[in-house]
Design a protein around this motif. Structure first.
Motif, PDB file in Angstrom:
ATOM      1  N   THR A   4       0.807  -1.221   0.000  1.00  8.54           N
ATOM      2  CA  THR A   4       0.000   0.000   0.000  1.00  8.54           C
ATOM      3  C   THR A   4       0.838   1.268   0.000  1.00  8.54           C
ATOM      4  O   THR A   4       0.276   2.355  -0.062  1.00  8.54           O
ATOM      5  N   TYR A   5       2.157   1.150   0.071  1.00  5.16           N
ATOM      6  CA  TYR A   5       3.027   2.319   0.122  1.00  5.16           C
ATOM      7  C   TYR A   5       3.953   2.332  -1.084  1.00  5.16           C
ATOM      8  O   TYR A   5       4.397   1.289  -1.557  1.00  5.16           O
ATOM      9  N   SER A   6       4.286   3.537  -1.542  1.00  8.28           N
ATOM     10  CA  SER A   6       5.284   3.695  -2.590  1.00  8.28           C
ATOM     11  C   SER A   6       6.650   3.864  -1.936  1.00  8.28           C
ATOM     12  O   SER A   6       6.761   4.006  -0.722  1.00  8.28           O
ATOM     13  N   VAL A   7       7.692   3.861  -2.760  1.00  7.45           N
ATOM     14  CA  VAL A   7       9.052   4.038  -2.235  1.00  7.45           C
ATOM     15  C   VAL A   7       9.182   5.425  -1.606  1.00  7.45           C
ATOM     16  O   VAL A   7       9.768   5.576  -0.533  1.00  7.45           O
ATOM     17  N   SER A   8       8.610   6.437  -2.239  1.00 12.59           N
ATOM     18  CA  SER A   8       8.693   7.790  -1.669  1.00 12.59           C
ATOM     19  C   SER A   8       7.881   7.886  -0.377  1.00 12.59           C
ATOM     20  O   SER A   8       8.261   8.602   0.547  1.00 12.59           O
ATOM     21  N   GLY A   9       6.768   7.165  -0.298  1.00 14.12           N
ATOM     22  CA  GLY A   9       5.980   7.144   0.938  1.00 14.12           C
ATOM     23  C   GLY A   9       6.739   6.485   2.083  1.00 14.12           C
ATOM     24  O   GLY A   9       6.723   6.964   3.223  1.00 14.12           O
ATOM     25  N   ILE A  10       7.417   5.383   1.788  1.00 19.75           N
ATOM     26  CA  ILE A  10       8.248   4.704   2.795  1.00 19.75           C
ATOM     27  C   ILE A  10       9.380   5.626   3.230  1.00 19.75           C
ATOM     28  O   ILE A  10       9.694   5.722   4.417  1.00 19.75           O
ATOM     29  N   THR A  11       9.991   6.309   2.263  1.00 15.65           N
ATOM     30  CA  THR A  11      11.087   7.222   2.582  1.00 15.65           C
ATOM     31  C   THR A  11      10.612   8.316   3.529  1.00 15.65           C
ATOM     32  O   THR A  11      11.283   8.625   4.523  1.00 15.65           O
ATOM     33  N   ARG A  12       9.460   8.886   3.249  1.00 19.24           N
ATOM     34  CA  ARG A  12       8.922   9.958   4.092  1.00 19.24           C
ATOM     35  C   ARG A  12       8.678   9.459   5.520  1.00 19.24           C
ATOM     36  O   ARG A  12       9.032  10.117   6.497  1.00 19.24           O
ATOM     37  N   ILE A  13       8.111   8.257   5.650  1.00 20.06           N
ATOM     38  CA  ILE A  13       7.826   7.698   6.977  1.00 20.06           C
ATOM     39  C   ILE A  13       9.117   7.426   7.746  1.00 20.06           C
ATOM     40  O   ILE A  13       9.240   7.757   8.936  1.00 20.06           O
ATOM     41  N   LEU A  14      10.105   6.838   7.068  1.00 16.78           N
ATOM     42  CA  LEU A  14      11.354   6.496   7.748  1.00 16.78           C
ATOM     43  C   LEU A  14      12.158   7.731   8.141  1.00 16.78           C
ATOM     44  O   LEU A  14      12.806   7.740   9.188  1.00 16.78           O
ATOM     45  N   VAL A  15      12.104   8.774   7.319  1.00 13.75           N
ATOM     46  CA  VAL A  15      12.794  10.023   7.672  1.00 13.75           C
ATOM     47  C   VAL A  15      12.126  10.664   8.884  1.00 13.75           C
ATOM     48  O   VAL A  15      12.795  11.163   9.795  1.00 13.75           O
TER      49      VAL A  15
END
Length: 161
Positions: free
Chosen positions: A50-61
């Protein structure tokens, strides 16, 4: 020789850090306590599909994942994409196109890694895009000689090809 023994020969990937083994005096890799759980979280979130790579990046940052190399800035989406493609995290190291098992503690299991690969390979795959004019067999008919899709068109407002 090190590759055959399952030892890593380069800089540690994200979530691991290079260390010195006290018993043998050799270089080894250990899990980085600050980043390993965030790497695992990134794989778990992406494995849901359900998440894109940019969405994962935003969450992890937002959770505090930083670049392990000085000046420890924010991690980039390309780094997260490389992380999601790296089999090192489940127990295999890829060197010059070949995979070898390694001796270090994996961060994730192979099943989670396979789920992430399926999500990466299937992201935004659609059979065809919607066109302005709906034709009856659009996207179904294929050419017998070349295998390409047969396209439909209207000429002069009344002739259908």
């Amino acid at each position: 020789h090190k590759i055959k023994n399952g030892e890593w020969i380069a800089k540690a990937p994200l979530g691991y850090k290079n260390a010195l083994d006290d018993l043998t005096g050799k270089r080894t890799l250990i899990q980085d306590e600050e980043r390993a759980y965030l790497v695992r979280k990134g794989f778990e979130l992406y494995g849901t599909g359900t998440y894109s790579v940019s969405g994962i990046t935003r969450i992890l940052v937002e959770d505090g994942l930083t670049n392990p190399v000085a000046p420890h800035g924010a991690i980039t989406a390309s780094s997260i994409h490389l992380m999601l493609r790296n089999p090192f995290y489940y127990g295999q190291m890829k060197i010059k196109g070949k995979t070898y098992p390694h001796i270090y503690e994996p961060i994730i299991d192979e099943l989670l890694w396979e789920r992430c690969q399926n999500a990466l390979n299937g992201w935004h795959k659609k059979p065809f895009k919607y066109a302005g004019k709906p034709f009856t067999f659009r996207g179904i008919l294929r050419c017998a000689s070349c295998g390409c899709a047969v396209s439909s068109d209207i000429k002069k407002g009344k002739y259908i090809y």
